[in-house]
Design an enzyme around this catalytic site. Structure first.
Site, PDB file in Angstrom:
ATOM      1  CG  ASP A 118      96.976 -14.901 148.683  1.00 54.42           C
ATOM      2  OD1 ASP A 118      97.282 -16.049 149.014  1.00 54.42           O
ATOM      3  OD2 ASP A 118      97.225 -14.428 147.575  1.00 54.42           O
ATOM      4  CG  ASP A 306      96.887  -8.576 142.659  1.00 54.35           C
ATOM      5  OD1 ASP A 306      97.023  -9.546 143.406  1.00 54.35           O
ATOM      6  OD2 ASP A 306      95.780  -8.070 142.404  1.00 54.35           O
TER       7      ASP A 306
END
Length: 433
Positions: A118, A306
């Site tokens: 990512d 996260d």
């Protein structure tokens, strides 16, 4: 590129039960560790995520046998190890860098392509490479990837400048078969790292977890195959709890132990969430509404980086101004424009807000956000930049006025176990297009 899209209608409160599988961040690392065993290893409770297929394909390319069926992954060395991860895997995820140490033990040489994943900021491989060099590897980097050679790796003392999860995992998987003792100072102690250490111990590794972020490893001659049950994914568990709260519903999450969510639970409770927790499941609701909060992400046992993406959408449902300070990745807020397009009132700043100065305080990295709630969200057509952004956009779409189209949903499927089915079961009006 898979350009599949999801179309989401505002759906009212999401309610129901979600069973989370083993963690995306643990399963692929366990698959790499299993390369080192002289017999077969089996991983139970594995999630069906894109990351698993990708890691399996790389292992097969190296001559490792992989079988995947019904949440079970069996891995065994083949008769011949090919020490080269093909260049077609360039930039797809972070796993190739973790294969360097194991390949040096199995073949004495290795080539891995450049890593990716990512777009959340530089995740430097230099910590990994410096550690391997200090253990006796010769390493050359070029634009294609990393080439390494070593006749015999030896234990050493390594001090990590930052408790990097990936670098700690690289050292663990390399030190277990190196000659002599390795001491890691400043090691990451995330649950997934400890879980990997426990799996290596089952394979016959000699590992001690010491106070003050120290891990001591004594190399052994060989490792055997082992079997383990992967613990529930704490990112997924948090994400679904928040899905219930964002929509004014209640999601009951099974399969993730409370100790993996301890900081997250208290953070949500401070915002007004009420919890019901048993040994088998936990659930959160907010019958009296939500309050604004200031939250700073950190390494374990702090608030996980996260977790902040779904939290950002939750902030838009809380009364007042909330602040988020990201200290782990410099570009983690890359997903904010997608949420702004949907009406989330978020401003990002390069300053350290909502916590003490962090390692990005003198940089141009936009790593703090101020969020105004309650924002009026609207349906939009957005393209998702990464896994966690994808999930947060689904939550925003669930409470927006009008239909939303989310493109690049392959990102969500790379990191979450069957998210389309899970959302459908909770009552989200969602269709593929």
């Amino acid at each position: 590129m898979n350009e599949e899209a999801w179309h989401i209608e505002p759906s009212g409160p999401l309610r129901g039960d979600v069973e989370v599988r083993g963690s995306k961040n643990a399963v692929s690392k366990h698959m790499v560790a299993a390369m080192l065993g002289t017999g077969p290893s089996t991983l139970h409770n594995a999630p069906e995520v894109g990351e698993v297929g990708l890691t399996a394909a790389m292992l097969e390319a190296l001559g490792i046998h992989v079988e995947i069926a019904d949440g079970e992954i069996t891995i065994e060395q083949g008769p011949e190890i090919r020490p080269r991860v093909p260049e077609k895997y360039t930039g797809l995820n972070r796993i190739p860098i973790l294969m360097l140490g194991p390949l040096l033990h199995l073949a004495g040489e290795a080539f891995v392509p450049m890593v990716g994943g990512d777009p959340i900021g530089r995740r430097p491989v230099n910590f990994h490479l410096e550690a391997l060099r200090s253990m006796g590897a010769e390493i050359i980097e070029d634009e294609n990837g990393i080439t390494a050679k070593a006749t015999r790796l030896h234990g050493t003392r390594i001090t990590l400048p930052y408790p990097s999860v990936g670098a700690t995992e690289t050292i663990l998987m390399t030190a277990v078969l190196a000659e002599g003792k390795t001491v890691i100072k400043g090691a990451a102690m995330e649950p997934e790292v400890v879980e990997l250490a426990l799996f290596l111990q089952r394979m016959g590794a000699m590992i001690e977890l010491s106070p003050d972020r120290r891990i001591v490893i004594e190399g052994v001659e060989r490792l055997r195959g082992a079997s383990t049950w992967l613990a529930g994914d704490r990112i997924e568990a948090f994400s679904y709890l928040v899905a219930g709260l964002v929509t004014g519903g209640e999601v009951r999450v099974h399969g993730c132990p409370q100790d993996r969510l301890v900081t997250a639970i208290t953070t949500l409770a401070r915002m007004g969430a009420r919890f019901d927790i048993t040994d088998d499941w936990l659930t959160a609701s907010a019958p009296d509404g939500l309050r604004a909060a200031a939250v700073q992400t950190d390494t374990h046992p702090g608030f996980m980086t996260d977790w902040q993406t779904p939290l950002m959408v939750l902030f838009t449902r809380a009364e007042g101004m909330s602040v988020l300070h990201e200290t782990v990745f410099e570009n983690r807020l890359v997903y904010v424009p997608a949420l702004q397009k949907m009406g989330c009132e978020i401003e990002v700043f390069a300053q350290c807000l909502g916590g003490p100065a962090c390692r990005y305080h003198d940089t141009n990295a936009k790593h703090s956000a101020v969020v105004r709630g309650v924002s009026k969200l609207r349906g939009a057509d957005v393209t998702l930049p990464d896994i966690r952004a994808g999930f947060s956009a689904v939550l925003a779409a669930a409470v927006a006025d009008g239909t939303s189209t989310l493109r690049g949903v392959n990102h969500i499927e790379r990191g979450y176990h069957r998210p389309f089915d899970q959302f459908t079961s909770l009552g989200l009006k969602i269709r593929r297009g």
